[in-house]
Design an enzyme around this catalytic site. Structure first.
Site, PDB file in Angstrom:
ATOM      1  N   HIS A  26     111.142 152.934 -18.566  1.00  0.00           N
ATOM      2  CA  HIS A  26     109.750 152.519 -18.680  1.00  0.00           C
ATOM      3  C   HIS A  26     109.299 152.702 -20.124  1.00  0.00           C
ATOM      4  CE1 HIS A  26     108.595 152.976 -14.136  1.00  0.00           C
ATOM      5  NE2 HIS A  26     109.767 152.387 -14.310  1.00  0.00           N
ATOM      6  N   GLU A  83     106.811 154.395 -21.477  1.00  0.00           N
ATOM      7  CA  GLU A  83     106.515 155.771 -21.866  1.00  0.00           C
ATOM      8  C   GLU A  83     107.810 156.576 -22.027  1.00  0.00           C
ATOM      9  OE1 GLU A  83     105.337 154.064 -19.330  1.00  0.00           O
ATOM     10  OE2 GLU A  83     103.215 154.469 -18.929  1.00  0.00           O
ATOM     11  N   SER A 119      98.196 151.802 -17.288  1.00  0.00           N
ATOM     12  CA  SER A 119      98.111 153.081 -16.577  1.00  0.00           C
ATOM     13  C   SER A 119      99.506 153.552 -16.160  1.00  0.00           C
ATOM     14  CB  SER A 119      97.217 152.902 -15.338  1.00  0.00           C
ATOM     15  OG  SER A 119      97.198 154.085 -14.567  1.00  0.00           O
ATOM     16  N   CYS A 150     102.722 154.942 -14.367  1.00  0.00           N
ATOM     17  CA  CYS A 150     103.197 155.073 -12.987  1.00  0.00           C
ATOM     18  C   CYS A 150     103.417 156.558 -12.669  1.00  0.00           C
ATOM     19  CB  CYS A 150     104.502 154.288 -12.809  1.00  0.00           C
ATOM     20  SG  CYS A 150     105.925 155.088 -13.600  1.00  0.00           S
ATOM     21  N   CYS A 160     106.200 158.194 -14.870  1.00  0.00           N
ATOM     22  CA  CYS A 160     105.794 158.522 -16.241  1.00  0.00           C
ATOM     23  C   CYS A 160     104.670 159.557 -16.251  1.00  0.00           C
ATOM     24  CB  CYS A 160     105.390 157.260 -16.983  1.00  0.00           C
ATOM     25  SG  CYS A 160     106.791 156.129 -17.215  1.00  0.00           S
TER      26      CYS A 160
HETATM   27 ZN   LIG Z   1     106.414 154.413 -15.713  1.00  0.00          ZN
END
Ligand SMILES: [Zn+2]
Length: 161
Positions: free
Chosen positions: A65, A67, A90, A92, A95
């Site tokens: 991802h 992040e 935003s 998940c 993360c």
């Molecule tokens: Zn994530």
């Protein structure tokens, strides 16, 4: 082209400048044929520690991802106290867990309209959360979701027939 990545780049002063780094990463991911989510980790003094974008498609890796990619690119930090994770979307649960696990102090979110992850949970647990609802980022995600619904559903873990 604005150079946002070099070590000697000026230290971002504002939330908008920090978000611009993550947004540039999201656009890079989109240009690569990936999911347009970008992120960056900044130190307590505003120094850019690492930047990255969702690489699910590019790396054939569901765990990469935005992040996570930015976090890994930042390398090993002695402490995450005072750091800010900037993300275009935003975060998940995965993360959000990373943010809590490593004690990242602040999360700056580009938008939570197309997806709302764990930011309320982070806030309840003492993380400083700021949500900007950037119209350009919302439009980019809405376009992507309309054009690539299967890829989007795969990324957020929704099973579509
Ligand atoms: Zn994530």
């Amino acid at each position: 082209m604005v150079d946002l990545g070099s070590v000697n780049a000026p230290v971002p002063a504002t939330d908008a400048e920090m978000l611009a780094v993550a947004a540039a990463e999201a656009r890079l991911g989109l240009a690569e044929g990936g999911i347009p989510i970008g992120a960056a980790l900044f130190g307590a003094d505003g120094t850019l520690l690492g930047r990255g974008h969702n690489r699910r498609v590019q790396d054939d890796d569901a765990s990469m991802h935005a992040e996570t990619n930015a976090f890994r690119n930042a390398g090993r930090q002695r402490t995450y106290a005072g750091t800010t994770m900037v993300t275009t979307l935003s975060p998940c649960w995965y993360c959000s867990g990373l943010i809590r696990q490593f004690g990242i102090t602040r999360v700056l979110i580009g938008e939570d309209v197309t997806f709302s992850g764990g930011h309320d949970w982070l806030r309840e647990n003492g993380v400083d959360v700021t949500i900007l609802r950037d119209p350009d980022l919302i439009a980019m995600m809405q376009t992507f979701i309309a054009e690539q619904p299967q890829l989007w559903n795969e990324d957020i873990g929704v099973d579509e027939p």
